[in-house]
Motif scaffolding. Structure first.
Motif, PDB file in Angstrom:
ATOM      1  N   PHE A 200      -7.857  -4.321  -1.733  1.00  0.00           N
ATOM      2  CA  PHE A 200      -8.787  -4.826  -2.725  1.00  0.00           C
ATOM      3  C   PHE A 200      -9.428  -3.667  -3.473  1.00  0.00           C
ATOM      4  N   GLY A 201      -9.570  -3.827  -4.787  1.00  0.00           N
ATOM      5  CA  GLY A 201     -10.267  -2.832  -5.598  1.00  0.00           C
ATOM      6  C   GLY A 201      -9.322  -2.077  -6.501  1.00  0.00           C
ATOM      7  N   PRO A 202      -9.856  -1.488  -7.577  1.00  0.00           N
ATOM      8  CA  PRO A 202      -9.015  -0.826  -8.574  1.00  0.00           C
ATOM      9  C   PRO A 202      -8.445   0.507  -8.126  1.00  0.00           C
ATOM     10  N   ASN A 203      -9.072   1.145  -7.118  1.00  0.00           N
ATOM     11  CA  ASN A 203      -8.626   2.461  -6.676  1.00  0.00           C
ATOM     12  C   ASN A 203      -7.733   2.294  -5.455  1.00  0.00           C
ATOM     13  N   LEU A 204      -6.419   2.309  -5.673  1.00  0.00           N
ATOM     14  CA  LEU A 204      -5.502   2.073  -4.562  1.00  0.00           C
ATOM     15  C   LEU A 204      -5.472   3.228  -3.569  1.00  0.00           C
ATOM     16  N   ALA A 205      -5.912   4.392  -4.013  1.00  0.00           N
ATOM     17  CA  ALA A 205      -5.991   5.523  -3.087  1.00  0.00           C
ATOM     18  C   ALA A 205      -7.161   5.361  -2.121  1.00  0.00           C
ATOM     19  N   ALA A 206      -8.136   4.568  -2.507  1.00  0.00           N
ATOM     20  CA  ALA A 206      -9.307   4.322  -1.665  1.00  0.00           C
ATOM     21  C   ALA A 206      -9.777   2.889  -1.879  1.00  0.00           C
ATOM     22  N   PRO A 207      -9.007   1.908  -1.407  1.00  0.00           N
ATOM     23  CA  PRO A 207      -9.397   0.508  -1.615  1.00  0.00           C
ATOM     24  C   PRO A 207     -10.739   0.207  -0.960  1.00  0.00           C
ATOM     25  N   SER A 208     -11.446  -0.747  -1.545  1.00  0.00           N
ATOM     26  CA  SER A 208     -12.744  -1.101  -0.966  1.00  0.00           C
ATOM     27  C   SER A 208     -12.573  -1.842   0.356  1.00  0.00           C
ATOM     28  N   HIS A 209     -11.397  -2.444   0.575  1.00  0.00           N
ATOM     29  CA  HIS A 209     -11.091  -3.052   1.866  1.00  0.00           C
ATOM     30  C   HIS A 209      -9.577  -3.175   1.989  1.00  0.00           C
ATOM     31  N   ARG A 210      -9.059  -2.800   3.145  1.00  0.00           N
ATOM     32  CA  ARG A 210      -7.626  -2.909   3.424  1.00  0.00           C
ATOM     33  C   ARG A 210      -7.430  -3.850   4.606  1.00  0.00           C
ATOM     34  N   MET A 211      -6.701  -4.928   4.374  1.00  0.00           N
ATOM     35  CA  MET A 211      -6.477  -5.942   5.392  1.00  0.00           C
ATOM     36  C   MET A 211      -4.971  -6.058   5.673  1.00  0.00           C
ATOM     37  N   TYR A 212      -4.628  -6.151   6.940  1.00  0.00           N
ATOM     38  CA  TYR A 212      -3.232  -6.331   7.353  1.00  0.00           C
ATOM     39  C   TYR A 212      -3.103  -7.663   8.068  1.00  0.00           C
ATOM     40  N   ILE A 213      -2.106  -8.451   7.667  1.00  0.00           N
ATOM     41  CA  ILE A 213      -1.805  -9.725   8.324  1.00  0.00           C
ATOM     42  C   ILE A 213      -0.396  -9.608   8.897  1.00  0.00           C
ATOM     43  N   SER A 214      -0.259  -9.815  10.192  1.00  0.00           N
ATOM     44  CA  SER A 214       1.003  -9.476  10.862  1.00  0.00           C
ATOM     45  C   SER A 214       2.141 -10.423  10.522  1.00  0.00           C
ATOM     46  N   GLY A 215       1.847 -11.715  10.246  1.00  0.00           N
ATOM     47  CA  GLY A 215       2.922 -12.694  10.184  1.00  0.00           C
ATOM     48  C   GLY A 215       3.507 -12.913  11.568  1.00  0.00           C
ATOM     49  N   ASP A 216       4.480 -13.814  11.664  1.00  0.00           N
ATOM     50  CA  ASP A 216       5.086 -14.153  12.956  1.00  0.00           C
ATOM     51  C   ASP A 216       6.130 -13.111  13.342  1.00  0.00           C
ATOM     52  N   THR A 217       5.673 -11.967  13.769  1.00  0.00           N
ATOM     53  CA  THR A 217       6.599 -10.898  14.138  1.00  0.00           C
ATOM     54  C   THR A 217       6.543 -10.617  15.631  1.00  0.00           C
ATOM     55  N   LEU A 218       7.595 -10.005  16.118  1.00  0.00           N
ATOM     56  CA  LEU A 218       7.589  -9.365  17.428  1.00  0.00           C
ATOM     57  C   LEU A 218       7.413  -7.867  17.223  1.00  0.00           C
ATOM     58  N   ILE A 219       7.229  -7.141  18.309  1.00  0.00           N
ATOM     59  CA  ILE A 219       7.100  -5.686  18.229  1.00  0.00           C
ATOM     60  C   ILE A 219       8.490  -5.074  18.079  1.00  0.00           C
TER      61      ILE A 219
END
Length: 317
Positions: A200-219
């Motif tokens: 989120f945010g205009p500065n991709l080098a330093a986003p105001s928040h970075r969220m990861y969603i795993s999805g249905d994955t295994l390791i």
């Protein structure tokens, strides 16, 4: 022999055959990631969004994300307790819980983020009642399927592809992350899946928040590339449940796997989702809680009941 056992034997034999036919990798340059664009309708004049964001847990893999004027719905599943979803090959699963909200109670949605096309992630209610013009960001295969059933604005991503989203002055980049729904040949019997990184945010080098969603994955090894490309994840939403097809084949992470993924991605905070909602989920949330405690990660995990909301603040980088 019952049809269930016959089907199980057929799947086992097919998996054994396919696992011997998976091609070995060749040393070729990876394809250049595609960059898509999506411009949403600018918000009407009114009270600007506050500085904080929220994640509300609706149930299974369904959450509502509100941040910087964006409202995002993930993996819409609004069936109720006692209703069944179809998982393919004649296999069904019964829902054991109710969603915290009904489909008709949702606020206006800017886009849907869908990890893959399975009924427990995009159920028959969503297929029938969601606005067919709502943008849906998903895998290429799911995007094509959704088009065939009437959805008009689907955006299909392969791993590391991304889509840049604009809404007025607000900016969001969604990047497709690796995901694998089953081991070896079993994955060939299941739909392709993707994780997602939301910056989120205009500065991709330093986003105001970075969220990861795993999805249905295994390791598996490809997940190790996520922190290399996307360090400093602020929040991770982990699809758990230890789903087992035919009671044998594990196709989503269990509690131990969830901790392993935390140790790979190293998020500042993690929220477990996709657990205890269907009878094919064989690893209860208590398994993950125990593994988290044993690993000394309690301060990094937020546990939400259905309907609960987690509030986050912009990141300091």
């Amino acid at each position: 022999m019952t049809w269930y056992r016959m089907l199980g034997r057929a799947v086992v034999m097919t998996t054994m055959i396919l696992s011997t036919c998976v091609p070995t990798s060749v040393h070729a340059a990876p394809p250049t990631p595609a960059v898509l664009a999506l411009r949403l309708r600018s918000p009407d004049a009114g009270t600007p969004p506050g500085p904080n964001g929220t994640v509300q847990f609706i149930g299974t893999a369904t959450v509502l994300i509100h941040y910087q004027g964006f409202t995002i719905l993930t993996d819409p599943n609004f069936l109720h307790k006692g209703e069944d979803v179809h998982l393919g090959y004649g296999i069904t699963s019964e829902r054991l819980t109710n969603p915290a909200l009904g489909l008709e109670q949702l606020p206006p949605i800017d886009l849907v983020l869908l990890s893959h096309f399975h009924d427990d992630h995009f159920d028959k209610l969503a297929q029938e009642k969601l606005d067919k013009n709502i943008p849906i960001v998903t895998t290429k295969e799911a995007a094509e399927h959704l088009k065939r059933i009437g959805f008009k604005r689907t955006f299909g991503l392969s791993t590391w592809d991304r889509i840049d989203v604009e809404k007025g002055e607000a900016r969001l980049r969604i990047s497709a992350a690796p995901g694998r729904h089953g081991k070896a040949g079993m994955q060939l019997l299941l739909p392709p899946v993707m994780g997602a990184v939301l910056d989120f945010g205009p500065n991709l080098a330093a986003p105001s928040h970075r969220m990861y969603i795993s999805g249905d994955t295994l390791i598996y090894d490809d997940l190790k590339a996520i922190p290399q490309r996307f360090p400093d994840v602020d929040l991770a939403l982990l699809h758990l449940g230890g789903t087992r097809i035919l009671g044998v084949f594990k196709v989503t992470m269990d509690g131990k796997d969830g901790v392993k993924l935390m140790q790979i991605v190293q998020p500042k905070k993690a929220i477990p989702i996709h657990f205890d909602d269907y009878d094919v989920f064989k690893s209860p949330l208590s398994d993950f809680a125990r593994e988290v405690k044993d690993a000394g990660l309690e301060r990094q995990v937020v546990f939400l009941a259905h309907g609960d909301t987690y509030t986050f603040t912009p990141s300091e980088r």
